[in-house]
Design a protein around this motif. Structure first.
Motif, PDB file in Angstrom:
ATOM      1  N   ARG A   6       0.858  -1.185   0.000  1.00 52.98           N
ATOM      2  CA  ARG A   6       0.000   0.000   0.000  1.00 52.98           C
ATOM      3  C   ARG A   6       0.890   1.230   0.000  1.00 52.98           C
ATOM      4  O   ARG A   6       1.914   1.270   0.663  1.00 52.98           O
ATOM      5  CB  ARG A   6      -0.891   0.036   1.251  1.00 52.98           C
ATOM      6  N   HIS A   7       0.502   2.237  -0.741  1.00 56.59           N
ATOM      7  CA  HIS A   7       1.270   3.475  -0.861  1.00 56.59           C
ATOM      8  C   HIS A   7       0.613   4.570  -0.030  1.00 56.59           C
ATOM      9  O   HIS A   7      -0.534   4.951  -0.304  1.00 56.59           O
ATOM     10  CB  HIS A   7       1.352   3.912  -2.320  1.00 56.59           C
ATOM     11  N   TYR A   8       1.346   5.070   0.962  1.00 57.41           N
ATOM     12  CA  TYR A   8       0.859   6.120   1.850  1.00 57.41           C
ATOM     13  C   TYR A   8       1.638   7.400   1.599  1.00 57.41           C
ATOM     14  O   TYR A   8       2.865   7.417   1.657  1.00 57.41           O
ATOM     15  CB  TYR A   8       1.023   5.715   3.321  1.00 57.41           C
ATOM     16  N   LEU A   9       0.919   8.478   1.351  1.00 59.19           N
ATOM     17  CA  LEU A   9       1.510   9.792   1.132  1.00 59.19           C
ATOM     18  C   LEU A   9       1.106  10.692   2.289  1.00 59.19           C
ATOM     19  O   LEU A   9      -0.078  10.892   2.546  1.00 59.19           O
ATOM     20  CB  LEU A   9       1.016  10.377  -0.194  1.00 59.19           C
ATOM     21  N   PHE A  10       2.096  11.218   2.995  1.00 59.46           N
ATOM     22  CA  PHE A  10       1.860  12.122   4.118  1.00 59.46           C
ATOM     23  C   PHE A  10       2.134  13.548   3.654  1.00 59.46           C
ATOM     24  O   PHE A  10       3.179  13.820   3.066  1.00 59.46           O
ATOM     25  CB  PHE A  10       2.760  11.748   5.299  1.00 59.46           C
ATOM     26  N   VAL A  11       1.185  14.448   3.924  1.00 60.05           N
ATOM     27  CA  VAL A  11       1.257  15.812   3.398  1.00 60.05           C
ATOM     28  C   VAL A  11       1.087  16.819   4.532  1.00 60.05           C
ATOM     29  O   VAL A  11       0.231  16.657   5.400  1.00 60.05           O
ATOM     30  CB  VAL A  11       0.159  16.043   2.336  1.00 60.05           C
ATOM     31  N   CYS A  12       1.924  17.842   4.507  1.00 58.22           N
ATOM     32  CA  CYS A  12       1.761  19.015   5.358  1.00 58.22           C
ATOM     33  C   CYS A  12       2.176  20.226   4.530  1.00 58.22           C
ATOM     34  O   CYS A  12       2.440  20.088   3.334  1.00 58.22           O
ATOM     35  CB  CYS A  12       2.562  18.894   6.658  1.00 58.22           C
ATOM     36  N   SER A  13       2.250  21.381   5.118  1.00 57.55           N
ATOM     37  CA  SER A  13       2.515  22.574   4.310  1.00 57.55           C
ATOM     38  C   SER A  13       3.973  22.683   3.855  1.00 57.55           C
ATOM     39  O   SER A  13       4.241  22.885   2.674  1.00 57.55           O
ATOM     40  CB  SER A  13       2.080  23.835   5.047  1.00 57.55           C
ATOM     41  N   GLN A  14       4.917  22.557   4.743  1.00 58.97           N
ATOM     42  CA  GLN A  14       6.322  22.778   4.400  1.00 58.97           C
ATOM     43  C   GLN A  14       7.125  21.506   4.142  1.00 58.97           C
ATOM     44  O   GLN A  14       8.225  21.588   3.601  1.00 58.97           O
ATOM     45  CB  GLN A  14       7.016  23.569   5.514  1.00 58.97           C
ATOM     46  N   ASN A  15       6.626  20.365   4.555  1.00 59.80           N
ATOM     47  CA  ASN A  15       7.353  19.102   4.427  1.00 59.80           C
ATOM     48  C   ASN A  15       8.710  19.188   5.140  1.00 59.80           C
ATOM     49  O   ASN A  15       9.724  18.738   4.639  1.00 59.80           O
ATOM     50  CB  ASN A  15       7.529  18.710   2.954  1.00 59.80           C
ATOM     51  N   LYS A  16       8.684  19.767   6.339  1.00 62.23           N
ATOM     52  CA  LYS A  16       9.921  19.878   7.125  1.00 62.23           C
ATOM     53  C   LYS A  16       9.864  19.050   8.399  1.00 62.23           C
ATOM     54  O   LYS A  16      10.881  18.518   8.819  1.00 62.23           O
ATOM     55  CB  LYS A  16      10.211  21.334   7.469  1.00 62.23           C
ATOM     56  N   LEU A  17       8.697  18.932   9.033  1.00 56.03           N
ATOM     57  CA  LEU A  17       8.605  18.209  10.300  1.00 56.03           C
ATOM     58  C   LEU A  17       7.530  17.127  10.296  1.00 56.03           C
ATOM     59  O   LEU A  17       7.825  15.945  10.457  1.00 56.03           O
ATOM     60  CB  LEU A  17       8.338  19.180  11.464  1.00 56.03           C
ATOM     61  N   ARG A  18       6.269  17.531  10.151  1.00 52.60           N
ATOM     62  CA  ARG A  18       5.164  16.585  10.337  1.00 52.60           C
ATOM     63  C   ARG A  18       5.154  15.454   9.320  1.00 52.60           C
ATOM     64  O   ARG A  18       5.185  14.272   9.693  1.00 52.60           O
ATOM     65  CB  ARG A  18       3.820  17.316  10.304  1.00 52.60           C
ATOM     66  N   THR A  34       6.057   4.498   1.769  1.00 53.18           N
ATOM     67  CA  THR A  34       5.683   5.841   2.176  1.00 53.18           C
ATOM     68  C   THR A  34       6.437   6.922   1.403  1.00 53.18           C
ATOM     69  O   THR A  34       7.557   6.708   0.948  1.00 53.18           O
ATOM     70  CB  THR A  34       5.972   6.057   3.682  1.00 53.18           C
ATOM     71  N   LEU A  35       5.790   8.062   1.273  1.00 53.98           N
ATOM     72  CA  LEU A  35       6.381   9.290   0.755  1.00 53.98           C
ATOM     73  C   LEU A  35       5.810  10.438   1.576  1.00 53.98           C
ATOM     74  O   LEU A  35       4.769  10.288   2.222  1.00 53.98           O
ATOM     75  CB  LEU A  35       6.016   9.522  -0.712  1.00 53.98           C
ATOM     76  N   SER A  36       6.474  11.588   1.509  1.00 53.84           N
ATOM     77  CA  SER A  36       5.913  12.788   2.125  1.00 53.84           C
ATOM     78  C   SER A  36       6.157  13.971   1.204  1.00 53.84           C
ATOM     79  O   SER A  36       7.091  13.964   0.399  1.00 53.84           O
ATOM     80  CB  SER A  36       6.533  13.043   3.503  1.00 53.84           C
ATOM     81  N   ASP A  42       7.277  26.531  -1.639  1.00 56.94           N
ATOM     82  CA  ASP A  42       8.655  26.447  -1.162  1.00 56.94           C
ATOM     83  C   ASP A  42       8.891  25.258  -0.219  1.00 56.94           C
ATOM     84  O   ASP A  42       9.855  25.249   0.544  1.00 56.94           O
ATOM     85  CB  ASP A  42       9.070  27.750  -0.493  1.00 56.94           C
ATOM     86  N   ALA A  43       8.035  24.251  -0.286  1.00 58.24           N
ATOM     87  CA  ALA A  43       8.183  23.054   0.550  1.00 58.24           C
ATOM     88  C   ALA A  43       9.466  22.310   0.188  1.00 58.24           C
ATOM     89  O   ALA A  43       9.956  22.399  -0.935  1.00 58.24           O
ATOM     90  CB  ALA A  43       6.976  22.134   0.354  1.00 58.24           C
ATOM     91  N   GLU A  44      10.001  21.569   1.156  1.00 56.63           N
ATOM     92  CA  GLU A  44      11.204  20.768   0.918  1.00 56.63           C
ATOM     93  C   GLU A  44      11.006  19.833  -0.275  1.00 56.63           C
ATOM     94  O   GLU A  44      11.854  19.743  -1.149  1.00 56.63           O
ATOM     95  CB  GLU A  44      11.555  19.956   2.168  1.00 56.63           C
ATOM     96  N   THR A  45       9.890  19.105  -0.287  1.00 61.75           N
ATOM     97  CA  THR A  45       9.496  18.259  -1.417  1.00 61.75           C
ATOM     98  C   THR A  45       8.077  18.661  -1.801  1.00 61.75           C
ATOM     99  O   THR A  45       7.124  18.295  -1.111  1.00 61.75           O
ATOM    100  CB  THR A  45       9.527  16.756  -1.042  1.00 61.75           C
ATOM    101  N   PRO A  46       7.919  19.453  -2.848  1.00 60.34           N
ATOM    102  CA  PRO A  46       6.579  19.912  -3.228  1.00 60.34           C
ATOM    103  C   PRO A  46       5.698  18.760  -3.730  1.00 60.34           C
ATOM    104  O   PRO A  46       6.158  17.867  -4.430  1.00 60.34           O
ATOM    105  CB  PRO A  46       6.848  20.905  -4.357  1.00 60.34           C
ATOM    106  N   LEU A  47       4.441  18.812  -3.344  1.00 60.24           N
ATOM    107  CA  LEU A  47       3.443  17.848  -3.789  1.00 60.24           C
ATOM    108  C   LEU A  47       3.252  17.974  -5.295  1.00 60.24           C
ATOM    109  O   LEU A  47       3.166  19.083  -5.825  1.00 60.24           O
ATOM    110  CB  LEU A  47       2.132  18.109  -3.064  1.00 60.24           C
ATOM    111  N   ASP A  48       3.191  16.834  -6.002  1.00 65.89           N
ATOM    112  CA  ASP A  48       2.950  16.890  -7.446  1.00 65.89           C
ATOM    113  C   ASP A  48       1.939  15.816  -7.858  1.00 65.89           C
ATOM    114  O   ASP A  48       1.560  14.959  -7.061  1.00 65.89           O
ATOM    115  CB  ASP A  48       4.254  16.778  -8.244  1.00 65.89           C
TER     116      ASP A  48
END
Length: 59
Positions: A6-18, A34-36, A42-48
């Motif tokens: 199963r592929h789980y994607l965790f998302v927050c605003s900056q992708n720095k902590l949560r 998993t991915l985040s 300007d997130a560390e890893t922008p959602l695409d």
């Protein structure tokens, strides 16, 4: 025959902590990949779109 992970994607605003923390916590669980990412430009890893297609679950 083994079921696909199963592929789980965790998302927050900056992708720095949560979301990176959640990604690390669940990364070693069997049957899970998993991915985040972050929603801000300007997130560390922008959602695409590729991440959204990859994910079975987005949290």
């Amino acid at each position: 025959m083994k079921a696909r992970d199963r592929h789980y994607l965790f998302v927050c605003s900056q992708n720095k902590l949560r979301s990176p923390t959640a990604e690390q916590i669940f990364a070693d669980h069997p049957g899970i990949e998993t991915l985040s990412a972050g929603t801000n430009h300007d997130a560390e890893t922008p959602l695409d779109n590729e991440m959204l297609r990859w994910a079975d679950t987005i949290s």
